[in-house]
Design a protein around this motif. Structure first.
Motif, mmCIF file in Angstrom:
data_model
loop_
_atom_site.group_PDB
_atom_site.id
_atom_site.type_symbol
_atom_site.label_atom_id
_atom_site.label_comp_id
_atom_site.label_asym_id
_atom_site.label_seq_id
_atom_site.Cartn_x
_atom_site.Cartn_y
_atom_site.Cartn_z
ATOM 1 N N SER A 1 0.830 -1.207 0.000
ATOM 2 C CA SER A 1 0.000 0.000 0.000
ATOM 3 C C SER A 1 0.862 1.253 0.000
ATOM 4 C CB SER A 1 -0.918 0.009 1.230
ATOM 5 O OG SER A 1 -1.816 -1.072 1.187
ATOM 6 N N ALA A 2 1.929 1.229 0.787
ATOM 7 C CA ALA A 2 2.824 2.378 0.837
ATOM 8 C C ALA A 2 3.515 2.600 -0.511
ATOM 9 C CB ALA A 2 3.863 2.187 1.945
ATOM 10 N N VAL A 3 3.929 1.512 -1.149
ATOM 11 C CA VAL A 3 4.551 1.621 -2.477
ATOM 12 C C VAL A 3 3.539 2.140 -3.496
ATOM 13 C CG1 VAL A 3 5.612 0.335 -4.358
ATOM 14 C CG2 VAL A 3 6.279 -0.142 -1.998
ATOM 15 N N ALA A 4 2.299 1.672 -3.395
ATOM 16 C CA ALA A 4 1.242 2.163 -4.297
ATOM 17 C C ALA A 4 1.020 3.652 -4.113
ATOM 18 C CB ALA A 4 -0.054 1.394 -4.049
ATOM 19 N N LEU A 5 1.173 4.135 -2.874
ATOM 20 C CA LEU A 5 1.043 5.566 -2.631
ATOM 21 C C LEU A 5 2.169 6.352 -3.293
ATOM 22 C CD1 LEU A 5 -0.202 5.837 1.042
ATOM 23 C CD2 LEU A 5 -1.271 6.793 -0.977
ATOM 24 N N MET A 6 3.347 5.744 -3.369
ATOM 25 C CA MET A 6 4.431 6.400 -4.095
ATOM 26 C C MET A 6 4.066 6.532 -5.575
ATOM 27 S SD MET A 6 6.757 7.175 -1.890
ATOM 28 C CE MET A 6 8.284 7.408 -2.782
ATOM 29 N N GLY B 1 -3.954 10.500 5.496
ATOM 30 C CA GLY B 1 -4.047 10.357 4.048
ATOM 31 C C GLY B 1 -5.423 10.629 3.487
ATOM 32 N N LEU B 2 -6.438 10.720 4.350
ATOM 33 C CA LEU B 2 -7.760 11.128 3.887
ATOM 34 C C LEU B 2 -7.815 12.641 3.620
ATOM 35 C CD1 LEU B 2 -9.937 8.993 6.323
ATOM 36 C CD2 LEU B 2 -9.510 8.551 3.907
ATOM 37 N N GLY B 3 -6.716 13.322 3.956
ATOM 38 C CA GLY B 3 -6.647 14.757 3.743
ATOM 39 C C GLY B 3 -6.857 15.207 2.309
ATOM 40 N N ALA C 1 -5.266 7.944 -4.801
ATOM 41 C CA ALA C 1 -4.471 8.001 -3.569
ATOM 42 C C ALA C 1 -5.323 7.660 -2.353
ATOM 43 C CB ALA C 1 -3.858 9.394 -3.410
ATOM 44 N N THR C 2 -6.549 8.178 -2.292
ATOM 45 C CA THR C 2 -7.432 7.923 -1.155
ATOM 46 C C THR C 2 -7.798 6.449 -1.048
ATOM 47 O OG1 THR C 2 -8.350 10.155 -1.342
ATOM 48 C CG2 THR C 2 -9.622 8.557 -0.069
ATOM 49 N N CYS D 1 -6.963 4.081 2.224
ATOM 50 C CA CYS D 1 -7.965 3.342 3.009
ATOM 51 C C CYS D 1 -7.561 1.879 3.179
ATOM 52 C CB CYS D 1 -9.328 3.442 2.328
ATOM 53 S SG CYS D 1 -10.073 5.081 2.418
ATOM 54 N N VAL D 2 -7.025 1.293 2.122
ATOM 55 C CA VAL D 2 -6.529 -0.090 2.221
ATOM 56 C C VAL D 2 -5.374 -0.158 3.200
ATOM 57 C CG1 VAL D 2 -5.434 -1.974 0.947
ATOM 58 C CG2 VAL D 2 -7.301 -0.684 -0.101
ATOM 59 N N GLY D 3 -4.462 0.813 3.096
ATOM 60 C CA GLY D 3 -3.316 0.830 3.999
ATOM 61 C C GLY D 3 -3.726 1.023 5.438
ATOM 62 N N ALA D 4 -4.750 1.854 5.693
ATOM 63 C CA ALA D 4 -5.214 2.075 7.068
ATOM 64 C C ALA D 4 -5.736 0.781 7.677
ATOM 65 C CB ALA D 4 -6.298 3.143 7.077
ATOM 66 N N TYR D 5 -6.433 -0.017 6.861
ATOM 67 C CA TYR D 5 -6.968 -1.295 7.345
ATOM 68 C C TYR D 5 -5.831 -2.238 7.740
ATOM 69 C CZ TYR D 5 -9.053 -5.950 7.151
ATOM 70 O OH TYR D 5 -9.443 -7.231 7.436
ATOM 71 N N TYR D 6 -4.824 -2.348 6.871
ATOM 72 C CA TYR D 6 -3.745 -3.288 7.146
ATOM 73 C C TYR D 6 -2.775 -2.771 8.201
ATOM 74 C CZ TYR D 6 -5.151 -6.480 3.475
ATOM 75 O OH TYR D 6 -5.841 -7.390 2.724
ATOM 76 N N SER D 7 -2.689 -1.441 8.376
ATOM 77 C CA SER D 7 -1.786 -0.913 9.395
ATOM 78 C C SER D 7 -2.229 -1.329 10.790
ATOM 79 C CB SER D 7 -1.700 0.613 9.302
ATOM 80 O OG SER D 7 -2.899 1.214 9.735
ATOM 81 N N ASN D 8 -3.545 -1.445 11.010
ATOM 82 C CA ASN D 8 -4.052 -1.884 12.306
ATOM 83 C C ASN D 8 -3.861 -3.372 12.529
ATOM 84 O OD1 ASN D 8 -5.059 0.344 13.814
ATOM 85 N ND2 ASN D 8 -6.689 0.591 12.308
#
Length: 320
Positions: free
Chosen positions: A129-134, A257-259, A286-287, A291-298
């Motif tokens: 997810s972080a790489v996808a954000l890049m 990141g929802l900003g 990006a959003t 959202c996917v990254g937020a789910y997996y970060s937890n």
């Protein structure tokens, strides 16, 4: 329950930051950036120091060398954070600058958390997810340089500067989030962090500001600067610090990141910027990844609180 409160606090920060970012982008067209930085953060520092004195009977206290090191890092990253943000929204569409900032945040935070917090176990989906954000960052930069954003064309050099400042802001925010979390675990409360973190920023702005410009802008625009200081920065920043205390650093930056989509909605509602399909497409992509990254970060083993860390957090709730 503690996590839900933390999420609510960070989302409140995101909303007020979007309002602040859109207002700043229009405001800084006519007002000097250094004047705004100096006035806004001097007021914030005074108010937080006054609150710390009122709440605890004193402002300054003896800290260990380790705590002072992290306070120094907090000051340094605060300079990069806010200088980067102010110059980014001055030169770019607010939603685009927010997308660039938040695209670099998660990967930077993961790397910093590994080095400073020893959180080496990450889920592959979180890293992807972080790489996808890049990738989203590169797409967004492409929208900027192709002239398809909602902001009128301002020239290639201005685009380069705006993109560079967005990246400086994102990396500084990532480091600042981890440093604030580390200070929490060392027994330093959010209000105390806020009382200490702006000194280097104020000093830097004071050195760079032009005296006559300062007097002229302050005399003409002091109501707007009060708005930026109180509703745009002081309240949301304190909310963010309280959220950081309750959540893992990676979860905080993914929620931040929802900003971009929040910025886009605010700027459309305000009528300050025209609708741009290219901007919206990059922001939505990006959003979605965020959202996917937020789910997996937890779900990441590195972000779960152990019994020891939970007890440590509980012991710092009433720290000075």
């Amino acid at each position: 329950m503690n996590n839900l409160i933390g999420v609510a606090l960070v989302l409140f920060f995101v909303l007020l930051s979007a309002v602040n970012g859109v207002f700043l982008s229009a405001f800084l067209v006519n007002v000097d950036v250094y004047v705004t930085l100096l006035c806004v953060f001097t007021l914030i520092a005074v108010l937080f120091n006054a609150y710390t004195f009122w709440a605890h009977g004193r402002i300054y206290r003896r800290f260990s060398r380790q705590v002072w090191l992290y306070i120094g890092l907090s000051n340094l990253t605060t300079v990069g954070n806010w200088f980067g943000f102010f110059f980014a929204v001055k030169h770019l569409e607010p939603a685009i600058s927010a997308t660039l900032i938040n695209s670099v945040l998660p990967l930077a935070t993961i790397g910093i958390a590994i080095v400073l917090l020893g959180q080496r176990r990450r889920e592959p989906a979180e890293l992807l997810s972080a790489v996808a954000l890049m990738a989203a960052m590169l797409i967004t930069a492409g929208v900027v340089f192709s002239g398809q954003s909602s902001r009128p064309a301002v020239g290639f050099d201005s685009y380069v500067f705006g993109v560079a400042m967005s990246l400086v802001c994102g990396i500084s925010m990532a480091l600042n989030t981890v440093v604030a979390k580390k200070l929490n675990t060392l027994g330093v409360a959010p209000s105390t962090i806020m009382a200490y973190r702006f000194f280097l920023l104020i000093l830097t702005a004071a050195v760079l500001v032009d005296g006559p410009v300062l007097r002229a802008d302050l005399q003409q625009f002091y109501p707007e600067m009060l708005f930026i200081a109180i509703l745009g920065n002081l309240i949301p920043l304190f909310s963010l610090q309280l959220g950081i205390k309750r959540l893992s650093p990676v979860t905080v930056v993914f929620l931040n990141g929802l900003g971009p989509i929040t910025h886009f909605v605010v700027q459309i509602v305000s009528g300050l910027y025209a609708f741009s399909p290219a901007s919206l497409a990059s922001i939505l992509f990006a959003t979605m990844v965020i959202c996917v990254g937020a789910y997996y970060s937890n779900r990441s083993p590195g972000t779960r609180r152990t019994g020891k860390s939970a007890m440590l957090e509980e012991s710092t709730k009433h720290a000075v």
